[in-house]
Design a protein around this motif. Structure first.
Motif, mmCIF file in Angstrom:
data_model
loop_
_atom_site.group_PDB
_atom_site.id
_atom_site.type_symbol
_atom_site.label_atom_id
_atom_site.label_comp_id
_atom_site.label_asym_id
_atom_site.label_seq_id
_atom_site.Cartn_x
_atom_site.Cartn_y
_atom_site.Cartn_z
ATOM 1 N N TRP A 21 0.793 -1.222 0.000
ATOM 2 C CA TRP A 21 0.000 0.000 0.000
ATOM 3 C C TRP A 21 0.832 1.281 0.000
ATOM 4 N N LEU A 22 2.153 1.166 0.103
ATOM 5 C CA LEU A 22 3.015 2.341 0.035
ATOM 6 C C LEU A 22 4.331 1.971 -0.651
ATOM 7 N N PRO A 23 5.041 2.960 -1.198
ATOM 8 C CA PRO A 23 6.361 2.678 -1.764
ATOM 9 C C PRO A 23 7.333 2.189 -0.687
ATOM 10 N N ARG A 24 8.473 1.636 -1.125
ATOM 11 C CA ARG A 24 9.487 1.165 -0.183
ATOM 12 C C ARG A 24 10.034 2.318 0.652
ATOM 13 N N ASP A 25 10.312 3.442 0.018
ATOM 14 C CA ASP A 25 10.823 4.621 0.717
ATOM 15 C C ASP A 25 9.704 5.659 0.732
ATOM 16 N N ILE A 26 9.161 5.919 1.911
ATOM 17 C CA ILE A 26 8.004 6.815 2.000
ATOM 18 C C ILE A 26 8.380 8.206 2.494
ATOM 19 N N GLY A 27 9.690 8.457 2.647
ATOM 20 C CA GLY A 27 10.125 9.792 3.022
ATOM 21 C C GLY A 27 10.175 10.053 4.504
ATOM 22 N N ILE A 28 9.683 9.121 5.311
ATOM 23 C CA ILE A 28 9.783 9.235 6.765
ATOM 24 C C ILE A 28 10.244 7.881 7.308
ATOM 25 N N GLY A 29 11.065 7.910 8.327
ATOM 26 C CA GLY A 29 11.546 6.672 8.910
ATOM 27 C C GLY A 29 12.489 5.923 7.976
ATOM 28 N N ARG A 30 12.818 4.695 8.368
ATOM 29 C CA ARG A 30 13.733 3.865 7.594
ATOM 30 C C ARG A 30 12.977 3.163 6.476
ATOM 31 N N PRO A 31 13.490 3.201 5.242
ATOM 32 C CA PRO A 31 12.806 2.506 4.141
ATOM 33 C C PRO A 31 12.619 1.017 4.439
ATOM 34 N N GLY A 32 11.596 0.425 3.821
ATOM 35 C CA GLY A 32 11.341 -1.007 3.986
ATOM 36 C C GLY A 32 10.406 -1.350 5.124
ATOM 37 N N LEU A 33 9.565 -0.386 5.546
ATOM 38 C CA LEU A 33 8.651 -0.619 6.672
ATOM 39 C C LEU A 33 7.757 -1.840 6.430
ATOM 40 N N GLN A 34 7.174 -1.942 5.241
ATOM 41 C CA GLN A 34 6.228 -3.032 5.011
ATOM 42 C C GLN A 34 6.898 -4.394 5.064
#
Length: 344
Positions: free
Chosen positions: A214-227
């Protein structure tokens, strides 16, 4: 989210996606329920709200609305699924009785009634409030004359008592979304579902699929790869849930092979994609917000501080980076259905 998607989809209910209570917790998703309108292990999906709950602990009216929203987002997939199931019957074989096992608020129940116009459709669930919701939905859709409900806990409710009283069968089509994985003995559950079928009848179970995105890998906040990290946590959670179920039995989750062991033939699988591109409309955003809220609650002790902070921003309805406002939110998930046919 996880391919099991219990917290994510609940969609199960009635796809979706159903209540397979047997485990002594509330939905599933789900959920004991699998409510599979949505997807995921429901939601779809299942409900999968949290394994320690019992039916009485949950606000089913509030949960039903969420599960119905989940199911309605999945309507294109559910309708395609019903059409595919209709193609599995032998020429001239009309479905006269259909069971929706773990029906949740009845989204898939209605789809099945629309697709199989000669059939009476029975929604089976462990939560009476969800069955009431199903009846109200069927009336609203003009399907009330052919839709009925049955309160039953799984797996015991499939076969009835020792004399067979209270059993669900027979049926020409049995549909279950994200419910079987909530039962300790998955093979035993499939065996019981197969016994309900009449000759030439079809059993279809929605299990597995792919994690929701539901979101890109890098969403501009926090560390990329949240999902990806959330997926890993959900897989760990799902394994613990499975091992703690009463009568839990390990099995290689080769669903077509399991259906063959249940005595069915012409087994196979198909997968359908739900692709809602960005920007999402408000119902889809609200669905994701609710799912992420539940995931945040369930994973609170496992999430790192940075990921908790990122999720809090995503859940902030006023934040431009939040799921309710950001322009890059989408919804992409794949639902896999496994089928088999009882020999004539």
């Amino acid at each position: 989210m996880s391919a099991h998607n219990d917290t994510a989809d609940d969609s199960a209910h009635g796809d979706g996606q159903g209540q397979a209570q047997g485990e002594g917790h509330g939905h599933g998703g789900g959920h004991g329920h699998g409510h599979g309108d949505g997807h995921g292990h429901g939601d779809g999906h299942g409900h999968g709200e949290g394994r320690g709950h019992h039916h009485g602990d949950l606000d089913w009216e509030a949960m039903a609305a969420h599960l119905e929203t989940s199911g309605e987002l999945q309507l294109p997939v559910l309708r395609q699924t019903a059409a595919r199931l209709g193609q599995l019957f032998a020429p001239g074989h009309k479905a006269r009785r259909v069971l929706d096992i773990g029906s949740g608020p009845g989204v898939m129940t209605g789809v099945l009634a629309e697709a199989f116009t000669d059939a009476d459709v029975v929604a089976v669930d462990g939560a009476p409030a969800l069955l009431d919701y199903t009846l109200a939905r069927a009336e609203k859709l003009g399907l009330g004359a052919r839709v009925s409900v049955r309160h039953a806990e799984l797996p015991d409710g499939l076969d009835g008592d020792e004399q067979g009283e209270g059993s669900l069968g027979p049926a020409d089509l049995v549909w279950s979304s994200k419910a079987v994985h909530h039962l300790g003995d998955q093979q035993g559950a499939l065996d019981a579902l197969a016994r309900v079928l009449g000759p030439g009848g079809v059993l279809a179970v929605a299990e597995g699929g792919l994690p929701m995105r539901w979101l890109p890998r890098d969403i501009g906040i926090g560390r990329p790869g949240l999902q990806a990290r959330l997926d890993a946590l959900q897989e760990d959670w799902f394994e613990v849930m499975r091992t703690e179920l009463p009568g839990s039995a390990a099995v290689v989750e080769d669903w077509p092979a399991m259906l063959r062991r249940a005595g069915l033939t012409r087994t196979g699988s198909f997968t359908l994609l739900l692709d809602l591109p960005a920007p999402l409309d408000e119902p889809a955003r609200t669905f994701l917000h609710t799912q992420l809220t539940r995931l945040r609650e369930m994973m609170a002790e496992s999430l790192g501080a940075e990921d908790r902070a990122t999720i809090d921003v995503l859940l902030d309805p006023e934040a431009p980076e939040g799921i309710m406002r950001r322009p890059d939110a989408f919804l992409l998930t794949a639902t896999t259905v496994h089928t088999g046919i009882r020999p004539a």
